[in-house]
Design a protein around this motif. Structure first.
Motif, PDB file in Angstrom:
ATOM      1  N   PRO A   1       3.912  13.270   1.795  1.00 16.13           N
ATOM      2  CA  PRO A   1       4.329  13.887   3.064  1.00 16.13           C
ATOM      3  C   PRO A   1       3.311  13.774   4.196  1.00 16.13           C
ATOM      4  O   PRO A   1       3.675  13.453   5.333  1.00 16.13           O
ATOM      5  CB  PRO A   1       4.564  15.356   2.665  1.00 16.13           C
ATOM      6  CG  PRO A   1       4.985  15.278   1.236  1.00 16.13           C
ATOM      7  CD  PRO A   1       4.183  14.164   0.645  1.00 16.13           C
ATOM      8  N   ALA A   2       2.037  13.995   3.929  1.00 19.47           N
ATOM      9  CA  ALA A   2       1.047  13.934   5.006  1.00 19.47           C
ATOM     10  C   ALA A   2       0.908  12.525   5.559  1.00 19.47           C
ATOM     11  O   ALA A   2       0.764  12.337   6.778  1.00 19.47           O
ATOM     12  CB  ALA A   2      -0.303  14.444   4.504  1.00 19.47           C
TER      13      ALA A   2
ATOM     14  N   ARG B   1       3.668   7.928  -8.244  1.00 18.17           N
ATOM     15  CA  ARG B   1       2.546   7.009  -8.050  1.00 18.17           C
ATOM     16  C   ARG B   1       1.804   7.353  -6.767  1.00 18.17           C
ATOM     17  O   ARG B   1       2.386   7.891  -5.821  1.00 18.17           O
ATOM     18  CB  ARG B   1       3.041   5.559  -7.985  1.00 18.17           C
ATOM     19  CG  ARG B   1       4.143   5.315  -6.958  1.00 18.17           C
ATOM     20  CD  ARG B   1       4.703   3.923  -7.037  1.00 18.17           C
ATOM     21  NE  ARG B   1       5.706   3.704  -5.982  1.00 18.17           N
ATOM     22  CZ  ARG B   1       6.261   2.532  -5.703  1.00 18.17           C
ATOM     23  NH1 ARG B   1       5.918   1.461  -6.408  1.00 18.17           N
ATOM     24  NH2 ARG B   1       7.148   2.418  -4.737  1.00 18.17           N
ATOM     25  N   VAL B   2       0.531   7.058  -6.769  1.00 18.54           N
ATOM     26  CA  VAL B   2      -0.305   7.257  -5.591  1.00 18.54           C
ATOM     27  C   VAL B   2      -1.158   6.019  -5.402  1.00 18.54           C
ATOM     28  O   VAL B   2      -1.372   5.229  -6.342  1.00 18.54           O
ATOM     29  CB  VAL B   2      -1.206   8.507  -5.728  1.00 18.54           C
ATOM     30  CG1 VAL B   2      -0.376   9.772  -5.883  1.00 18.54           C
ATOM     31  CG2 VAL B   2      -2.176   8.358  -6.891  1.00 18.54           C
ATOM     32  N   GLU B   3      -1.645   5.851  -4.179  1.00 20.63           N
ATOM     33  CA  GLU B   3      -2.557   4.741  -3.884  1.00 20.63           C
ATOM     34  C   GLU B   3      -3.973   5.201  -4.187  1.00 20.63           C
ATOM     35  O   GLU B   3      -4.639   5.837  -3.376  1.00 20.63           O
ATOM     36  CB  GLU B   3      -2.431   4.316  -2.415  1.00 20.63           C
ATOM     37  CG  GLU B   3      -3.247   3.088  -2.050  1.00 20.63           C
ATOM     38  CD  GLU B   3      -2.739   1.802  -2.693  1.00 20.63           C
ATOM     39  OE1 GLU B   3      -3.571   0.887  -2.906  1.00 20.63           O
ATOM     40  OE2 GLU B   3      -1.520   1.696  -2.967  1.00 20.63           O
ATOM     41  N   ALA B   4      -4.438   4.893  -5.404  1.00 21.45           N
ATOM     42  CA  ALA B   4      -5.806   5.206  -5.802  1.00 21.45           C
ATOM     43  C   ALA B   4      -6.754   4.184  -5.170  1.00 21.45           C
ATOM     44  O   ALA B   4      -6.309   3.158  -4.644  1.00 21.45           O
ATOM     45  CB  ALA B   4      -5.916   5.194  -7.323  1.00 21.45           C
ATOM     46  N   PRO B   5      -8.062   4.427  -5.208  1.00 17.25           N
ATOM     47  CA  PRO B   5      -8.991   3.482  -4.590  1.00 17.25           C
ATOM     48  C   PRO B   5      -8.844   2.035  -5.045  1.00 17.25           C
ATOM     49  O   PRO B   5      -8.986   1.110  -4.235  1.00 17.25           O
ATOM     50  CB  PRO B   5     -10.362   4.054  -4.976  1.00 17.25           C
ATOM     51  CG  PRO B   5     -10.128   5.521  -5.057  1.00 17.25           C
ATOM     52  CD  PRO B   5      -8.742   5.661  -5.631  1.00 17.25           C
ATOM     53  N   LEU B   6      -8.525   1.810  -6.330  1.00 22.61           N
ATOM     54  CA  LEU B   6      -8.427   0.447  -6.835  1.00 22.61           C
ATOM     55  C   LEU B   6      -6.999  -0.064  -6.913  1.00 22.61           C
ATOM     56  O   LEU B   6      -6.778  -1.191  -7.368  1.00 22.61           O
ATOM     57  CB  LEU B   6      -9.099   0.348  -8.210  1.00 22.61           C
ATOM     58  CG  LEU B   6     -10.600   0.645  -8.230  1.00 22.61           C
ATOM     59  CD1 LEU B   6     -11.166   0.440  -9.627  1.00 22.61           C
ATOM     60  CD2 LEU B   6     -11.341  -0.217  -7.225  1.00 22.61           C
ATOM     61  N   GLY B   7      -6.009   0.721  -6.474  1.00 23.05           N
ATOM     62  CA  GLY B   7      -4.633   0.246  -6.474  1.00 23.05           C
ATOM     63  C   GLY B   7      -3.651   1.313  -6.918  1.00 23.05           C
ATOM     64  O   GLY B   7      -3.936   2.513  -6.856  1.00 23.05           O
TER      65      GLY B   7
ATOM     66  N   PHE C   1       0.181   5.002   8.977  1.00 24.18           N
ATOM     67  CA  PHE C   1      -0.842   4.129   8.391  1.00 24.18           C
ATOM     68  C   PHE C   1      -0.356   2.693   8.263  1.00 24.18           C
ATOM     69  O   PHE C   1       0.804   2.430   7.943  1.00 24.18           O
ATOM     70  CB  PHE C   1      -1.239   4.665   7.018  1.00 24.18           C
ATOM     71  CG  PHE C   1      -2.136   3.745   6.248  1.00 24.18           C
ATOM     72  CD1 PHE C   1      -3.475   3.648   6.562  1.00 24.18           C
ATOM     73  CD2 PHE C   1      -1.630   2.976   5.216  1.00 24.18           C
ATOM     74  CE1 PHE C   1      -4.299   2.791   5.857  1.00 24.18           C
ATOM     75  CE2 PHE C   1      -2.448   2.123   4.502  1.00 24.18           C
ATOM     76  CZ  PHE C   1      -3.792   2.032   4.815  1.00 24.18           C
ATOM     77  N   SER C   2      -1.272   1.739   8.480  1.00 22.04           N
ATOM     78  CA  SER C   2      -0.988   0.319   8.275  1.00 22.04           C
ATOM     79  C   SER C   2      -2.189  -0.318   7.585  1.00 22.04           C
ATOM     80  O   SER C   2      -3.308  -0.257   8.114  1.00 22.04           O
ATOM     81  CB  SER C   2      -0.721  -0.385   9.612  1.00 22.04           C
ATOM     82  OG  SER C   2      -0.453  -1.759   9.401  1.00 22.04           O
TER      83      SER C   2
ATOM     84  N   ASP D   1       0.873  -1.177   0.000  1.00 22.22           N
ATOM     85  CA  ASP D   1       0.000   0.000   0.000  1.00 22.22           C
ATOM     86  C   ASP D   1       0.905   1.219   0.000  1.00 22.22           C
ATOM     87  O   ASP D   1       1.723   1.398   0.910  1.00 22.22           O
ATOM     88  CB  ASP D   1      -0.919   0.001   1.224  1.00 22.22           C
ATOM     89  CG  ASP D   1      -2.027   1.041   1.129  1.00 22.22           C
ATOM     90  OD1 ASP D   1      -1.723   2.210   0.827  1.00 22.22           O
ATOM     91  OD2 ASP D   1      -3.198   0.686   1.367  1.00 22.22           O
ATOM     92  N   LEU D   2       0.779   2.064  -1.015  1.00 20.22           N
ATOM     93  CA  LEU D   2       1.671   3.212  -1.156  1.00 20.22           C
ATOM     94  C   LEU D   2       1.509   4.224  -0.036  1.00 20.22           C
ATOM     95  O   LEU D   2       2.416   5.022   0.203  1.00 20.22           O
ATOM     96  CB  LEU D   2       1.436   3.890  -2.509  1.00 20.22           C
ATOM     97  CG  LEU D   2       1.851   3.069  -3.735  1.00 20.22           C
ATOM     98  CD1 LEU D   2       1.411   3.750  -5.010  1.00 20.22           C
ATOM     99  CD2 LEU D   2       3.357   2.845  -3.739  1.00 20.22           C
ATOM    100  N   ARG D   3       0.389   4.211   0.653  1.00 23.26           N
ATOM    101  CA  ARG D   3       0.227   5.127   1.781  1.00 23.26           C
ATOM    102  C   ARG D   3       1.193   4.796   2.914  1.00 23.26           C
ATOM    103  O   ARG D   3       1.508   5.640   3.741  1.00 23.26           O
ATOM    104  CB  ARG D   3      -1.224   5.087   2.285  1.00 23.26           C
ATOM    105  CG  ARG D   3      -2.216   5.673   1.306  1.00 23.26           C
ATOM    106  CD  ARG D   3      -3.638   5.436   1.745  1.00 23.26           C
ATOM    107  NE  ARG D   3      -4.016   4.030   1.603  1.00 23.26           N
ATOM    108  CZ  ARG D   3      -5.196   3.531   1.982  1.00 23.26           C
ATOM    109  NH1 ARG D   3      -6.104   4.331   2.533  1.00 23.26           N
ATOM    110  NH2 ARG D   3      -5.468   2.261   1.798  1.00 23.26           N
ATOM    111  N   ARG D   4       1.697   3.570   2.917  1.00 21.67           N
ATOM    112  CA  ARG D   4       2.721   3.157   3.869  1.00 21.67           C
ATOM    113  C   ARG D   4       4.077   2.961   3.199  1.00 21.67           C
ATOM    114  O   ARG D   4       5.122   3.335   3.757  1.00 21.67           O
ATOM    115  CB  ARG D   4       2.306   1.843   4.544  1.00 21.67           C
ATOM    116  CG  ARG D   4       3.321   1.283   5.543  1.00 21.67           C
ATOM    117  CD  ARG D   4       3.081  -0.198   5.806  1.00 21.67           C
ATOM    118  NE  ARG D   4       3.239  -0.991   4.590  1.00 21.67           N
ATOM    119  CZ  ARG D   4       2.855  -2.268   4.483  1.00 21.67           C
ATOM    120  NH1 ARG D   4       2.261  -2.872   5.493  1.00 21.67           N
ATOM    121  NH2 ARG D   4       3.043  -2.919   3.335  1.00 21.67           N
ATOM    122  N   ASP D   5       4.090   2.392   1.998  1.00 25.53           N
ATOM    123  CA  ASP D   5       5.339   1.959   1.371  1.00 25.53           C
ATOM    124  C   ASP D   5       6.031   3.040   0.544  1.00 25.53           C
ATOM    125  O   ASP D   5       7.225   2.944   0.288  1.00 25.53           O
ATOM    126  CB  ASP D   5       5.068   0.727   0.503  1.00 25.53           C
ATOM    127  CG  ASP D   5       4.504  -0.429   1.322  1.00 25.53           C
ATOM    128  OD1 ASP D   5       4.979  -0.638   2.449  1.00 25.53           O
ATOM    129  OD2 ASP D   5       3.580  -1.108   0.843  1.00 25.53           O
TER     130      ASP D   5
END
Length: 361
Positions: free
Chosen positions: A232-233, A297-303, A239-240, A224-228
Protein backbone atom coordinates in the motif's frame (compact mmCIF):
# COMPACT_ATOMS: atom_id res chain seq x y z
CA UNK A 1 36.77 -33.74 -26.25
CA UNK A 2 39.82 -32.67 -24.27
CA UNK A 3 41.06 -34.75 -21.36
CA UNK A 4 39.93 -33.59 -17.92
CA UNK A 5 41.39 -34.11 -14.47
CA UNK A 6 40.06 -33.09 -11.07
CA UNK A 7 42.33 -31.22 -8.67
CA UNK A 8 41.95 -29.13 -5.54
CA UNK A 9 42.54 -25.41 -5.36
CA UNK A 10 46.21 -24.63 -5.95
CA UNK A 11 47.02 -28.16 -7.06
CA UNK A 12 47.63 -29.66 -10.45
CA UNK A 13 49.64 -26.80 -11.97
CA UNK A 14 52.03 -29.35 -13.51
CA UNK A 15 49.23 -30.81 -15.65
CA UNK A 16 49.65 -28.88 -18.89
CA UNK A 17 47.60 -29.42 -22.01
CA UNK A 18 44.51 -30.76 -20.28
CA UNK A 19 41.41 -29.15 -18.80
CA UNK A 20 41.25 -29.13 -15.03
CA UNK A 21 38.13 -29.44 -12.88
CA UNK A 22 38.70 -27.31 -9.80
CA UNK A 23 36.56 -27.35 -6.68
CA UNK A 24 36.45 -23.83 -5.27
CA UNK A 25 35.16 -23.99 -1.75
CA UNK A 26 33.09 -24.85 0.13
CA UNK A 27 34.55 -22.00 2.18
CA UNK A 28 34.94 -19.22 -0.36
CA UNK A 29 35.70 -15.70 0.91
CA UNK A 30 33.31 -14.06 -1.56
CA UNK A 31 30.27 -15.80 -0.10
CA UNK A 32 28.09 -14.96 2.92
CA UNK A 33 28.15 -18.61 3.88
CA UNK A 34 29.55 -21.86 2.49
CA UNK A 35 28.99 -23.00 -1.06
CA UNK A 36 31.18 -24.59 -3.71
CA UNK A 37 31.93 -23.73 -7.29
CA UNK A 38 33.08 -26.59 -9.51
CA UNK A 39 35.00 -24.99 -12.36
CA UNK A 40 36.35 -26.53 -15.55
CA UNK A 41 39.48 -24.58 -16.49
CA UNK A 42 41.61 -24.74 -19.65
CA UNK A 43 45.42 -24.83 -19.57
CA UNK A 44 45.27 -21.09 -20.32
CA UNK A 45 43.26 -20.61 -17.08
CA UNK A 46 39.98 -19.72 -18.75
CA UNK A 47 36.76 -21.08 -17.23
CA UNK A 48 34.77 -23.19 -19.68
CA UNK A 49 32.10 -24.51 -17.30
CA UNK A 50 30.87 -23.65 -13.82
CA UNK A 51 28.55 -25.52 -11.49
CA UNK A 52 27.44 -23.99 -8.17
CA UNK A 53 27.11 -26.73 -5.56
CA UNK A 54 24.94 -25.88 -2.58
CA UNK A 55 23.67 -27.73 0.47
CA UNK A 56 26.61 -27.24 2.83
CA UNK A 57 24.62 -24.87 5.05
CA UNK A 58 21.22 -26.57 5.03
CA UNK A 59 19.12 -24.86 7.69
CA UNK A 60 15.82 -26.73 7.37
CA UNK A 61 13.85 -23.52 7.94
CA UNK A 62 10.77 -24.64 6.04
CA UNK A 63 10.38 -27.76 8.17
CA UNK A 64 10.99 -25.82 11.38
CA UNK A 65 8.13 -23.48 10.42
CA UNK A 66 5.68 -26.40 10.46
CA UNK A 67 6.04 -27.04 14.20
CA UNK A 68 5.86 -23.43 15.37
CA UNK A 69 2.93 -21.07 15.68
CA UNK A 70 2.81 -17.97 13.53
CA UNK A 71 4.42 -15.70 16.11
CA UNK A 72 7.31 -18.13 16.47
CA UNK A 73 7.63 -18.48 12.70
CA UNK A 74 8.48 -14.77 12.48
CA UNK A 75 11.40 -15.38 14.84
CA UNK A 76 12.94 -17.80 12.33
CA UNK A 77 11.82 -16.06 9.15
CA UNK A 78 14.39 -13.28 9.36
CA UNK A 79 17.37 -15.65 9.56
CA UNK A 80 17.64 -17.32 6.15
CA UNK A 81 18.90 -14.07 4.60
CA UNK A 82 20.55 -12.34 7.52
CA UNK A 83 21.06 -9.16 5.48
CA UNK A 84 17.32 -8.88 4.66
CA UNK A 85 15.86 -9.71 8.05
CA UNK A 86 13.11 -7.10 8.08
CA UNK A 87 11.92 -7.95 4.56
CA UNK A 88 11.87 -11.67 5.38
CA UNK A 89 9.68 -11.07 8.43
CA UNK A 90 7.36 -8.89 6.39
CA UNK A 91 6.76 -11.52 3.70
CA UNK A 92 5.53 -14.04 6.29
CA UNK A 93 3.46 -11.48 8.20
CA UNK A 94 1.75 -10.44 4.95
CA UNK A 95 0.78 -14.05 4.19
CA UNK A 96 -0.98 -14.50 7.53
CA UNK A 97 -2.60 -11.04 7.35
CA UNK A 98 -4.05 -11.73 3.91
CA UNK A 99 -5.40 -15.13 4.90
CA UNK A 100 -7.07 -13.70 8.00
CA UNK A 101 -8.26 -10.49 6.31
CA UNK A 102 -6.46 -8.15 8.69
CA UNK A 103 -6.49 -4.42 7.97
CA UNK A 104 -3.05 -3.23 9.05
CA UNK A 105 -2.96 0.39 10.35
CA UNK A 106 -1.70 3.02 7.90
CA UNK A 107 1.21 4.12 10.08
CA UNK A 108 2.48 0.55 10.22
CA UNK A 109 2.22 0.28 6.42
CA UNK A 110 4.36 3.38 5.92
CA UNK A 111 6.87 2.42 8.60
CA UNK A 112 7.20 -0.99 6.98
CA UNK A 113 8.07 0.63 3.64
CA UNK A 114 10.54 2.96 5.34
CA UNK A 115 12.24 0.12 7.21
CA UNK A 116 12.36 -2.02 4.06
CA UNK A 117 14.30 0.73 2.30
CA UNK A 118 16.67 1.17 5.24
CA UNK A 119 17.18 -2.61 5.26
CA UNK A 120 17.92 -2.49 1.50
CA UNK A 121 20.40 0.34 2.00
CA UNK A 122 22.18 -1.60 4.74
CA UNK A 123 22.36 -4.84 2.71
CA UNK A 124 23.73 -3.13 -0.41
CA UNK A 125 26.41 -1.36 1.61
CA UNK A 126 27.62 -4.74 2.88
CA UNK A 127 28.25 -5.91 -0.69
CA UNK A 128 29.72 -2.56 -1.76
CA UNK A 129 32.21 -2.39 1.13
CA UNK A 130 34.80 -4.80 -0.43
CA UNK A 131 34.77 -2.60 -3.55
CA UNK A 132 34.73 0.71 -1.68
CA UNK A 133 35.68 0.45 2.02
CA UNK A 134 34.06 3.78 2.94
CA UNK A 135 30.68 2.13 2.30
CA UNK A 136 31.14 0.57 5.75
CA UNK A 137 30.50 3.98 7.33
CA UNK A 138 27.06 4.15 5.74
CA UNK A 139 26.36 0.53 6.69
CA UNK A 140 27.16 1.22 10.32
CA UNK A 141 25.00 4.35 10.29
CA UNK A 142 21.89 2.67 8.92
CA UNK A 143 22.41 -0.44 11.04
CA UNK A 144 22.48 1.72 14.16
CA UNK A 145 19.13 3.24 13.15
CA UNK A 146 17.59 -0.19 12.56
CA UNK A 147 18.90 -1.34 15.93
CA UNK A 148 17.49 1.74 17.68
CA UNK A 149 14.04 1.13 16.21
CA UNK A 150 13.88 -2.64 16.71
CA UNK A 151 16.31 -3.46 19.51
CA UNK A 152 18.09 -6.00 17.30
CA UNK A 153 21.29 -5.43 15.39
CA UNK A 154 21.01 -8.31 12.91
CA UNK A 155 17.73 -10.16 13.60
CA UNK A 156 15.35 -7.26 14.02
CA UNK A 157 12.15 -9.11 15.00
CA UNK A 158 10.18 -5.89 14.57
CA UNK A 159 7.33 -7.06 12.36
CA UNK A 160 4.27 -8.54 13.99
CA UNK A 161 1.21 -10.10 12.41
CA UNK A 162 -1.07 -7.08 12.16
CA UNK A 163 1.65 -4.43 12.05
CA UNK A 164 4.80 -3.73 14.05
CA UNK A 165 5.81 -4.68 17.59
CA UNK A 166 5.73 -1.04 18.73
CA UNK A 167 6.14 2.49 17.41
CA UNK A 168 9.58 3.91 16.66
CA UNK A 169 11.30 5.90 19.46
CA UNK A 170 10.77 9.63 19.85
CA UNK A 171 13.08 11.59 17.57
CA UNK A 172 13.97 8.54 15.50
CA UNK A 173 12.48 9.88 12.27
CA UNK A 174 14.54 13.07 12.63
CA UNK A 175 17.69 11.00 13.08
CA UNK A 176 16.81 8.97 9.99
CA UNK A 177 16.36 12.17 7.96
CA UNK A 178 19.70 13.49 9.20
CA UNK A 179 21.45 10.25 8.25
CA UNK A 180 19.88 10.13 4.78
CA UNK A 181 21.21 13.63 4.09
CA UNK A 182 24.76 12.29 4.51
CA UNK A 183 24.44 9.39 2.04
CA UNK A 184 26.26 10.27 -1.19
CA UNK A 185 27.07 7.50 -3.68
CA UNK A 186 29.65 9.77 -5.30
CA UNK A 187 31.88 9.14 -2.27
CA UNK A 188 31.97 5.41 -3.07
CA UNK A 189 35.07 5.21 -5.26
CA UNK A 190 34.87 2.03 -7.34
CA UNK A 191 37.18 1.03 -10.19
CA UNK A 192 34.57 0.29 -12.84
CA UNK A 193 37.25 -0.10 -15.48
CA UNK A 194 38.32 -3.33 -13.79
CA UNK A 195 34.75 -4.67 -13.93
CA UNK A 196 33.50 -3.73 -17.39
CA UNK A 197 32.95 -6.61 -19.78
CA UNK A 198 33.47 -9.27 -17.12
CA UNK A 199 30.98 -12.00 -16.23
CA UNK A 200 28.25 -11.03 -18.67
CA UNK A 201 24.81 -12.51 -17.86
CA UNK A 202 22.66 -12.27 -21.02
CA UNK A 203 19.07 -11.12 -20.68
CA UNK A 204 17.72 -14.46 -21.94
CA UNK A 205 19.69 -16.43 -19.34
CA UNK A 206 18.60 -14.09 -16.55
CA UNK A 207 14.98 -14.78 -17.49
CA UNK A 208 15.55 -18.53 -17.85
CA UNK A 209 17.05 -18.82 -14.36
CA UNK A 210 14.43 -16.57 -12.76
CA UNK A 211 17.03 -14.01 -11.68
CA UNK A 212 15.51 -11.02 -9.87
CA UNK A 213 16.71 -8.00 -7.94
CA UNK A 214 19.68 -5.83 -8.93
CA UNK A 215 21.43 -8.76 -10.63
CA UNK A 216 18.43 -9.28 -12.90
CA UNK A 217 17.89 -5.58 -13.54
CA UNK A 218 21.57 -5.27 -14.56
CA UNK A 219 20.75 -7.73 -17.37
CA UNK A 220 17.64 -5.89 -18.54
CA UNK A 221 15.02 -7.72 -16.43
CA UNK A 222 12.56 -4.88 -15.90
CA UNK A 223 10.83 -6.27 -12.83
CA UNK A 224 10.52 -4.77 -9.35
CA UNK A 225 7.71 -5.60 -6.93
CA UNK A 226 7.77 -2.08 -5.52
CA UNK A 227 6.24 -1.07 -8.85
CA UNK A 228 4.76 -4.28 -10.25
CA UNK A 229 3.02 -5.64 -7.12
CA UNK A 230 3.34 -2.81 -4.61
CA UNK A 231 2.45 -2.78 -0.97
CA UNK A 232 0.00 0.00 0.00
CA UNK A 233 2.65 2.61 0.84
CA UNK A 234 4.59 2.02 -2.38
CA UNK A 235 1.45 2.64 -4.44
CA UNK A 236 1.53 6.27 -3.32
CA UNK A 237 5.24 6.75 -4.03
CA UNK A 238 5.29 6.40 -7.83
CA UNK A 239 8.43 4.25 -7.82
CA UNK A 240 10.32 3.39 -11.03
CA UNK A 241 13.35 1.04 -10.95
CA UNK A 242 16.63 1.62 -12.76
CA UNK A 243 17.29 -1.06 -15.39
CA UNK A 244 20.54 -1.60 -17.26
CA UNK A 245 21.25 -3.86 -20.22
CA UNK A 246 25.00 -4.56 -20.21
CA UNK A 247 24.71 -7.51 -17.82
CA UNK A 248 28.38 -7.39 -16.81
CA UNK A 249 30.04 -7.00 -13.41
CA UNK A 250 30.15 -3.21 -13.76
CA UNK A 251 26.41 -3.06 -14.51
CA UNK A 252 25.62 -5.16 -11.43
CA UNK A 253 27.62 -2.85 -9.17
CA UNK A 254 26.09 0.22 -10.79
CA UNK A 255 22.64 -1.24 -10.12
CA UNK A 256 23.54 -1.57 -6.44
CA UNK A 257 24.57 2.09 -6.42
CA UNK A 258 21.39 3.07 -8.27
CA UNK A 259 19.31 1.25 -5.69
CA UNK A 260 21.10 2.96 -2.83
CA UNK A 261 20.08 6.31 -4.30
CA UNK A 262 16.53 5.10 -4.91
CA UNK A 263 16.24 3.81 -1.35
CA UNK A 264 17.34 7.19 0.00
CA UNK A 265 14.66 8.90 -2.10
CA UNK A 266 11.94 6.44 -1.07
CA UNK A 267 12.88 6.64 2.61
CA UNK A 268 12.68 10.44 2.50
CA UNK A 269 9.26 10.25 0.85
CA UNK A 270 8.07 7.83 3.55
CA UNK A 271 9.20 10.25 6.26
CA UNK A 272 7.34 13.10 4.59
CA UNK A 273 4.07 11.14 4.30
CA UNK A 274 4.27 9.15 7.53
CA UNK A 275 0.84 9.35 9.23
CA UNK A 276 0.06 9.25 12.93
CA UNK A 277 -1.91 6.49 14.62
CA UNK A 278 -1.49 2.94 15.92
CA UNK A 279 1.08 0.54 14.52
CA UNK A 280 -0.54 -2.80 15.33
CA UNK A 281 -3.79 -4.64 15.94
CA UNK A 282 -4.98 -6.30 19.10
CA UNK A 283 -4.79 -10.04 18.47
CA UNK A 284 -5.93 -13.19 20.27
CA UNK A 285 -3.40 -15.30 22.11
CA UNK A 286 -3.49 -17.96 19.38
CA UNK A 287 -3.52 -16.89 15.74
CA UNK A 288 -5.10 -19.41 13.39
CA UNK A 289 -5.06 -18.89 9.64
CA UNK A 290 -8.20 -20.24 7.93
CA UNK A 291 -7.98 -23.34 5.79
CA UNK A 292 -6.58 -22.56 2.35
CA UNK A 293 -3.42 -21.14 0.80
CA UNK A 294 -1.97 -17.80 -0.21
CA UNK A 295 1.20 -16.53 -1.91
CA UNK A 296 2.75 -13.21 -0.92
CA UNK A 297 5.97 -11.58 -2.05
CA UNK A 298 8.10 -8.54 -1.36
CA UNK A 299 11.04 -6.92 -3.09
CA UNK A 300 13.91 -7.91 -0.80
CA UNK A 301 17.37 -6.38 -1.32
CA UNK A 302 18.52 -9.27 -3.54
CA UNK A 303 15.22 -9.83 -5.38
CA UNK A 304 11.83 -11.46 -5.02
CA UNK A 305 11.21 -13.00 -1.60
CA UNK A 306 8.01 -15.04 -1.72
CA UNK A 307 6.02 -17.06 0.81
CA UNK A 308 3.51 -19.78 -0.11
CA UNK A 309 1.47 -20.50 3.00
CA UNK A 310 -0.87 -23.49 3.19
CA UNK A 311 -3.08 -23.81 6.26
CA UNK A 312 -5.47 -26.41 7.65
CA UNK A 313 -6.98 -23.95 10.09
CA UNK A 314 -4.53 -24.62 12.88
CA UNK A 315 -2.19 -22.32 14.79
CA UNK A 316 0.81 -23.74 12.92
CA UNK A 317 1.22 -23.71 9.13
CA UNK A 318 0.67 -26.99 7.31
CA UNK A 319 3.28 -25.88 4.76
CA UNK A 320 5.26 -22.67 4.44
CA UNK A 321 7.37 -22.65 1.28
CA UNK A 322 9.96 -19.94 0.69
CA UNK A 323 10.88 -18.50 -2.71
CA UNK A 324 14.22 -16.88 -1.98
CA UNK A 325 16.15 -14.67 -4.43
CA UNK A 326 19.63 -16.13 -3.84
CA UNK A 327 18.45 -19.68 -4.63
CA UNK A 328 17.57 -18.71 -8.19
CA UNK A 329 20.28 -16.11 -8.65
CA UNK A 330 23.22 -18.36 -7.74
CA UNK A 331 22.30 -20.81 -10.50
CA UNK A 332 23.08 -18.09 -13.04
CA UNK A 333 26.79 -18.43 -12.26
CA UNK A 334 26.80 -21.40 -14.63
CA UNK A 335 25.76 -19.03 -17.44
CA UNK A 336 27.96 -16.00 -16.71
CA UNK A 337 31.27 -17.57 -15.61
CA UNK A 338 32.24 -19.51 -18.81
CA UNK A 339 34.75 -17.42 -20.74
CA UNK A 340 36.02 -15.70 -17.59
CA UNK A 341 39.73 -15.83 -16.82
CA UNK A 342 40.61 -17.25 -13.44
CA UNK A 343 42.45 -14.01 -12.64
CA UNK A 344 39.16 -12.12 -13.13
CA UNK A 345 37.11 -14.47 -10.96
CA UNK A 346 37.38 -12.37 -7.75
CA UNK A 347 36.17 -9.28 -9.59
CA UNK A 348 33.19 -11.13 -11.09
CA UNK A 349 32.16 -12.77 -7.81
CA UNK A 350 32.45 -9.46 -5.96
CA UNK A 351 29.69 -8.10 -8.21
CA UNK A 352 27.40 -11.09 -7.66
CA UNK A 353 25.54 -10.68 -4.39
CA UNK A 354 24.14 -13.81 -2.75
CA UNK A 355 23.54 -14.93 0.83
CA UNK A 356 23.98 -18.66 1.24
CA UNK A 357 21.46 -19.03 4.04
CA UNK A 358 18.93 -17.85 1.47
CA UNK A 359 20.00 -20.72 -0.81
CA UNK A 360 20.18 -23.54 1.76
CA UNK A 361 16.97 -22.42 3.45
Amino acid sequence: MSEQITVGVGAGARYLGVDRVIDLGPLHPSAHGAYRLRLTVTPDLVITAAEPLVGHLHRGAEKLFEVRDYRQVLTLANRHDWLSAFCNELAVALAVERMTGMDVPARAQWLRALLCELNRLMAHMVFLTPLSPNAATYREGVQALMEEASGGRIHFMFNRIGGLREDVPAGWTERVAAFLSTVDTETLTIDFGALEGLGVLPHEDALAYGVTGPIGRASGVDFDLRRDDPLPAYKALGFSPVVRTEGDAAARVRCLLDEVQKSVELARACLEQLPQGPVNLRLPKAIKAPEGSVYTRVEAPLGTSGVHLSSRGEKTPWRLKLRTPSFNNVQALSALLPGTKVDDLPAVLSSFAVVVGDIDK
